[in-house]
Design an enzyme around this catalytic site. Structure first.
Site, mmCIF file in Angstrom:
data_model
loop_
_atom_site.group_PDB
_atom_site.id
_atom_site.type_symbol
_atom_site.label_atom_id
_atom_site.label_comp_id
_atom_site.label_asym_id
_atom_site.label_seq_id
_atom_site.Cartn_x
_atom_site.Cartn_y
_atom_site.Cartn_z
ATOM 1 N N ARG A 63 0.720 -1.340 -0.129
ATOM 2 C CA ARG A 63 -0.040 -0.047 0.015
ATOM 3 C C ARG A 63 0.789 1.178 -0.015
ATOM 4 O O ARG A 63 0.366 2.250 -0.296
ATOM 5 C CB ARG A 63 -1.057 -0.095 1.291
ATOM 6 C CG ARG A 63 -2.201 -1.052 0.830
ATOM 7 C CD ARG A 63 -3.118 -1.028 1.974
ATOM 8 N NE ARG A 63 -2.500 -1.248 3.344
ATOM 9 C CZ ARG A 63 -2.222 -2.585 3.787
ATOM 10 N NH1 ARG A 63 -2.729 -3.441 3.189
ATOM 11 N NH2 ARG A 63 -1.791 -2.587 4.704
ATOM 12 N N GLU A 100 5.314 -10.500 15.046
ATOM 13 C CA GLU A 100 4.546 -11.229 16.319
ATOM 14 C C GLU A 100 4.945 -12.804 16.517
ATOM 15 O O GLU A 100 5.466 -12.801 17.593
ATOM 16 C CB GLU A 100 3.093 -10.896 16.265
ATOM 17 C CG GLU A 100 2.532 -10.960 17.465
ATOM 18 C CD GLU A 100 0.972 -10.607 17.404
ATOM 19 O OE1 GLU A 100 0.507 -10.368 16.483
ATOM 20 O OE2 GLU A 100 0.289 -10.934 18.590
HETATM 21 P P1 AMP Z 1 4.199 -2.479 11.459
HETATM 22 O O1 AMP Z 1 3.619 -3.396 12.778
HETATM 23 O O2 AMP Z 1 4.279 -1.042 11.755
HETATM 24 O O3 AMP Z 1 5.557 -3.174 10.975
HETATM 25 O O4 AMP Z 1 2.976 -2.718 10.335
HETATM 26 C C1 AMP Z 1 3.417 -3.755 9.346
HETATM 27 C C2 AMP Z 1 2.380 -3.283 8.005
HETATM 28 O O5 AMP Z 1 0.892 -3.925 8.306
HETATM 29 C C3 AMP Z 1 2.472 -1.630 7.464
HETATM 30 O O6 AMP Z 1 2.654 -1.861 6.314
HETATM 31 C C4 AMP Z 1 0.729 -1.561 7.569
HETATM 32 O O7 AMP Z 1 0.305 -1.050 6.532
HETATM 33 C C5 AMP Z 1 0.187 -2.860 7.795
HETATM 34 N N1 AMP Z 1 -0.644 -2.615 9.266
HETATM 35 C C6 AMP Z 1 -0.444 -2.990 10.408
HETATM 36 N N2 AMP Z 1 -1.387 -2.779 11.273
HETATM 37 C C7 AMP Z 1 -2.451 -2.202 10.500
HETATM 38 C C8 AMP Z 1 -3.894 -1.899 10.868
HETATM 39 N N3 AMP Z 1 -4.446 -2.101 11.925
HETATM 40 N N4 AMP Z 1 -4.514 -1.509 9.752
HETATM 41 C C9 AMP Z 1 -3.950 -1.454 8.490
HETATM 42 N N5 AMP Z 1 -2.601 -1.825 8.192
HETATM 43 C C10 AMP Z 1 -1.903 -2.224 9.243
#
Ligand code: AMP
Length: 175
Positions: A63, A100
């Site tokens: 995205r 995770e």
């Molecule tokens: P992160 O936990 O910051 O490494 O997030 C990893 C990826 O997952 C990112 O590119 C976000 O676009 C996606 N992501 C994580 N949590 C969400 C959420 N609650 N809603 C939408 N996208 C999410």
């Protein structure tokens, strides 16, 4: 009437329990399918960075590509995709980071950045920050300099910022 970032925020759709139980997914697609809202997003980032000494936008699959590509065109600078392992055809460098459960690996092409050039790293949502921190480290490993890390949305309660404390960070929408 011109759309605002408040209008964009109002259009973000909450999808409970996607992609798994307990996750409240922030669905940006309503803000993409409305041309005034999508343009408001690109206008916002372009206004922030117009005139800055940026040379590349690096965007995180998948995205991040949506905003990164439109913004790169608007600013007249290059676009670099950071992809999941195994997708890029030429010589790559990689970075592995913790999820995770288990690990993930992202890659970029070895020749993606000229030494020291200023890079804006962009993704749609900052959650735990693990992906963006790995992507920023990958840009640096390849010789780029992180000018700023940008997200459309920051999930503040997850404190992903703490993993990106070394960088300038900007996210116009927070939940
Ligand atoms: P992160 O936990 O910051 O490494 O997030 C990893 C990826 O997952 C990112 O590119 C976000 O676009 C996606 N992501 C994580 N949590 C969400 C959420 N609650 N809603 C939408 N996208 C999410």
């Amino acid at each position: 009437m011109t759309a605002t970032m408040a209008d964009v925020k109002a259009a973000i759709r909450d999808v409970p329990n996607f992609p798994k139980a307990g996750i409240l997914f922030k669905d940006i697609t309503p803000a993409l399918s409305d041309p005034a809202l999508f343009r408001a997003c690109i206008d916002h980032f372009a206004a922030r960075h117009r005139g800055n000494p940026l040379k590349k936008i690096a965007a995180i699959e998948s995205r991040g590509f949506i905003f990164g590509a439109a913004l790169a065109d608007r600013l007249g600078i290059g676009f670099v995709p950071i992809r999941k392992k195994g997708k890029l055809p030429h010589k790559t460098a990689e970075m592995t980071y913790n999820l995770e459960y288990g690990t993930a690996t992202i890659e970029a092409h070895l020749d993606a950045f000229a030494p020291g050039e200023n890079v804006l790293l962009i993704d749609d949502v900052l959650a735990t920050g693990g992906t963006a921190a790995a992507a920023a480290a990958l840009v640096e490993k390849l010789g780029g300099r992180i000018f700023e890390v940008a997200f459309l949305i920051e999930l503040s309660f997850l404190n992903g910022r703490s993993k990106l404390a070394r960088y300038s960070l900007h996210a116009p929408i927070a939940f």
